[in-house]
Design a protein around this motif. Structure first.
Motif, short mmCIF file in Angstrom:
data_model
loop_
_atom_site.label_atom_id
_atom_site.label_comp_id
_atom_site.label_asym_id
_atom_site.label_seq_id
_atom_site.Cartn_x
_atom_site.Cartn_y
_atom_site.Cartn_z
N VAL A 425 0.82 -1.21 0.00
CA VAL A 425 0.00 0.00 0.00
C VAL A 425 0.85 1.26 0.00
O VAL A 425 0.32 2.38 -0.09
N PHE A 446 -1.64 5.64 2.96
CA PHE A 446 -1.42 4.80 1.79
C PHE A 446 -1.17 5.69 0.56
O PHE A 446 -1.85 6.70 0.35
N GLY A 487 -4.57 -0.87 -3.93
CA GLY A 487 -5.30 0.02 -3.05
C GLY A 487 -6.33 0.82 -3.80
O GLY A 487 -6.95 0.33 -4.76
N TRP A 518 -6.50 5.91 4.33
CA TRP A 518 -6.76 5.36 3.00
C TRP A 518 -8.05 5.93 2.47
O TRP A 518 -8.88 6.45 3.22
N GLY A 608 -1.49 -3.83 5.42
CA GLY A 608 -2.10 -3.60 4.12
C GLY A 608 -3.49 -4.20 4.02
O GLY A 608 -4.17 -4.42 5.02
#
Length: 637
Positions: A425, A446, A487, A518, A608
């Motif tokens: 990520v 990320f 991602g 994220w 991740g």
């Protein structure tokens, strides 16, 4: 997490008392930080020349995704009815109104008409001005920035455009943008460390862990040594091409990375006898010689890997084109390659943005002195690139402009593949984003890669055979030496073809991370799309066999498989598969992939994302089952 650009209205006095009043100025682009490794050095000399380039807003471009979907979805009545280059120009060239408004503004601001140039496809307008004139035009200040390597760059922190001009311009260069071209460090040819010569941006090349002694070509050893025999068994790629005169497969490399013919032949003698005496079709792009200055491992591992496996899997009967891009002093960017395969994307015509992208001829010692490649190369039906950058290293406007070009190539029936990255990520070079969304060694957010997050390319992740398993057992996500990049984009919206797959993942396997690290909105492009083995490749490099790892391995494998599917379709009198994403995500193709259900892709201080049943942001839809895919694509129009 998507960074948007503000539009703050400002009043501005007349640029010239002799000219009529212009509309109020608005912020067009503003940079929030100086990229890692750069520092502000001084104000730029106001008398210096500066070639301002205005990327004109393309007509009908908001519909490019719909057009691409129309020719790429298997249920569409227009599936496979790909466009010509003339269709592309006719549909998307900027309008006469756009050209007139921008040009008239420049002339009204005191720029002589002879210093204003328009390209043949009307994608760019260039104004040759001084720094002082540029600053007055855009209410900004130009500075010189210096990289830790010693390289200098011209940029500003923010610039403004008149309100009536702003809707007609994507972006201006040079301005807030920083260099992302593939290049070596300055300070002498010996000063280029391996990490700086492998990928556009901050990436590195495939990893290695040891030298391989002896020939490892048995199926019982595929858990430790991957060879073409292992890959054919993993994905059912037992096929001899029959339409080779109609088909094409292209692999892109960026100087100083270069393949070595004697290594290719060493590999052929041991693992691919039909390549003995063969070499790739070498296509020079802004380059004039094979890289011979640097003769050591870091400069050859990427290209040798790509060519040895890409050529082996399509057999010696199928010609593979090596697009060798850039010279030694300049290097190259993705845009330089796009220039060569699409004349409408060249300088002044839709893509190149000096000084961000190298410009040729290059008069420096060892430079390419010929004319810049502009529409000089017929693109292959499948093009694989094992290089990547980070979204955060590029401006949104720049990334969107390039992404749109990939959509145009898809409209013309070309399959574009990019590796998803090797740091899970995290972004290339293992960097994550800090709270200001700057790639940083101490970052924790990320960091998606690019161009894999562009919705108009196919992003390729990496898998591996477990050390305790056989080649006949299910693979896992690659977690040896590298982690499959994956991602959610911070720039690009979730494409229609991916909505069901991403919704299923987020509903049934929601990641247990705060939304602050994220893009958890569920409305952004997710990657990768599919995967292939990326671990333990036996590669001949500088006269010995090495074991390499990376999504660099995965992309040419997928490219070879798609090339063989194209062969079968062309033999039937059908067209190439083109942009594959709407097809591979369709329900009809759901059983054509080997689902990967183990592993994850660590990075940014986390484990991740987890691999799950169905699509996941580590391995995508899984790996390819050639037999099933061949049957399905052969049945399509």
């Amino acid at each position: 997490m998507r960074c948007s650009l503000s539009s703050v209205a400002l009043s501005l006095a007349l640029l010239s008392s002799a000219e009529p009043l212009l509309s109020p100025y608005n912020v067009h682009e503003k940079r929030t930080h100086i990229p890692s490794g750069w520092s502000l050095t001084r104000r730029h000399d106001p008398t210096s020349s500066i070639p301002l380039r205005f990327a004109l807003k393309q007509r009908n471009i908001e519909g490019v995704g719909n057009h691409l979907y129309d020719v790429s979805h298997p249920k569409s009545p227009n599936y496979g009815k790909h466009w010509t280059a003339a269709d592309i120009v006719r549909t998307f060239a900027p309008s006469d109104e756009t050209v007139d408004i921008v040009r008239s503004w420049l002339i009204a601001s005191g720029i002589d008409g002879e210093r204003v140039a328009l390209g043949r496809t009307k994608g760019w307008i260039q104004a040759n001005v001084t720094v002082e004139e540029a600053e007055q035009l855009m209410n900004t200040e130009y500075n010189m920035y210096t990289h830790m390597s010693g390289k200098e760059h011209v940029a500003c922190e923010v610039y403004y455009l008149p309100q009536h001009v702003q809707p007609h311009v994507d972006f201006v260069t040079p301005s807030v943008h920083f260099d992302a071209k593939l290049t070596r460090r300055s300070g002498g040819e010996s000063a280029a460390p391996a990490r700086d010569i492998q990928r556009v941006g901050f990436g590195t090349g495939p990893k290695t862990d040891d030298t391989v002694s002896g020939v490892m070509d048995g199926l019982e050893q595929c858990n430790e040594y991957i060879t073409p025999t292992c890959l054919r068994t993993l994905y059912g790629l037992f096929y001899n091409p029959v339409a080779t005169d109609k088909n094409s497969f292209g692999i892109v490399e960026y100087t100083p990375n270069s393949y070595v013919q004697r290594d290719l032949q060493m590999f052929a003698r041991n693992y691919s006898a039909d390549l003995i005496g063969k070499e790739p079709n070498l296509v020079w792009i802004d380059s004039n010689y094979a890289q011979t200055t640097h003769q050591d491992f870091p400069y050859h591992k990427e290209s040798n890997l790509d060519l040895q496996y890409g050529m082996s899997l399509v057999t010696g009967n199928q010609t593979v084109s090596l697009y060798q891009t850039g010279d030694l002093p300049e290097g190259a960017s993705f845009n330089n390659f796009l220039d060569a395969i699409d004349g409408s994307y060249c300088t002044f015509d839709g893509g190149d943005v000096p000084p961000r992208d190298p410009v040729y001829p290059d008069t420096r010692f060892g430079g390419y002195t010929g004319p810049e490649a502009c529409g000089t190369v017929k693109p292959a039906y499948v093009i694989s690139t094992s290089y990547s950058s980070n979204e955060a290293d590029l401006s949104l406007f720049y990334a969107e402009r390039q992404c749109t070009e990939y959509a145009k190539l898809g409209l013309m029936g070309i399959t574009i593949l990019y590796s998803s990255g090797d740091y899970g990520v995290a972004g290339n070079y293992g960097r994550c984003l800090n709270s200001s969304h700057i790639p940083n060694a101490d970052g924790y957010i990320f960091n998606p890669t690019f161009p894999g997050t562009c919705p108009y390319v196919t992003s390729i992740g990496a898998t591996m055979v477990r050390r305790t398993a056989t080649v006949l057992d299910p693979e896992t996500a690659c977690m040896d030496q590298i982690y499959s990049g994956g991602g959610f984009s911070n720039y690009f919206a979730l494409p229609e073809y991916q909505k069901d797959a991403v919704c299923h993942y987020l509903t049934n396997y929601p990641p247990d991370y705060p939304s602050s690290i994220w893009n958890s909105t569920g409305t952004s492009r997710a990657y990768p799309d599919i995967s292939a083995n990326g671990a333990n490749y036996v590669v001949a490099v500088d006269g010995e066999f090495q074991r390499l790892y990376g999504t660099s391995c995965s992309s040419p494998v997928v490219g070879a498989i798609f090339t063989m599917i194209n062969d079968a379709r062309l033999a039937l009198g059908k067209g190439p598969i083109g942009f594959v994403n709407p097809t591979i995500y369709s329900p009809e193709f759901a059983d054509a992939f080997n689902d990967i259900t183990e592993g994850n892709n660590p990075g940014c201080g986390t484990t991740g994302f987890n691999v799950t049943r169905g699509w996941d942001p580590v391995t995508g839809l899984g790996t390819l089952n050639f037999t099933k895919l061949l049957a399905l694509w052969s049945s399509l129009p």
